[in-house]
Design a protein around this motif. Sequence first.
Motif: not given
Length: 236
Positions: A209-221, A226-234
């Motif tokens: 739950d954060c600003a969009i820039e923070e969510f994107k962070g170090k990722f290119d897109s 999204f994939a990284s956060y949800t797959q890490t959790e999986i």
Amino acid sequence: MSLQVINLTKKFAEQTALNNINISIEKNEIIGLLGPNGAGKSTLMKSIVGALKIDEGEIIFNDKNISEYEIESKKNIGFLPENNPLYLEMYVKEYLQFVANIHKISESRVDEVIEMVGITPEKSKKISQLSKGYKQRVGLAQAIIHQPDLLILDEPTNGLDPNQIIEIRNVIKEIGKEKTVLLSTHIMQEVEALCSRVILIHKGNILQDCAIEEFKGKFDSLEEAFASYTQTEINS
């Protein structure tokens, strides 16, 4: 406008759809509600609008508990569900006038909203005759006709062509200048184009739950994030 979701838990039989959710929204902004299918997004939205009974926790909207002040809360919330339930046998303007009458709103507001969502040429047609894109606009019109403080949209551009998507996004962007919009979508360009903040939900838990820039962070897109956060959790 303020919305507090406090320790919200929702179960369907043995399945936990929402697990101790906490969200605080204080100002007018467009917030992207993200998550894989079955993450709990629709359950959360339906809980906020009062369409689902709250099992545990509470939701405070404009300093009032929505369970205790149901009618008052609903007067200030607009909702476009994913399946966009419309009265297909009604004519466009007739239907919107019907919604306006429920909210005790003048006819001039009906014409204003028809113009705003771009359905003026279609207003004398039966809803059943409209394309999916125009039906979606009618759904959006009913959600905003009473000028709610909070607008909740469940995949509002689902099934629209690229031109319609841009038009609906522009309408949402305009609304977001004065109101708070909570927007569920799987389209990351939509999040990028509209949202200042992202809430990512997965398996009934809030992962981000954060600003969009923070969510994107170090990722290119955003897709990568999204994939990284949800797959890490999986995988964890």
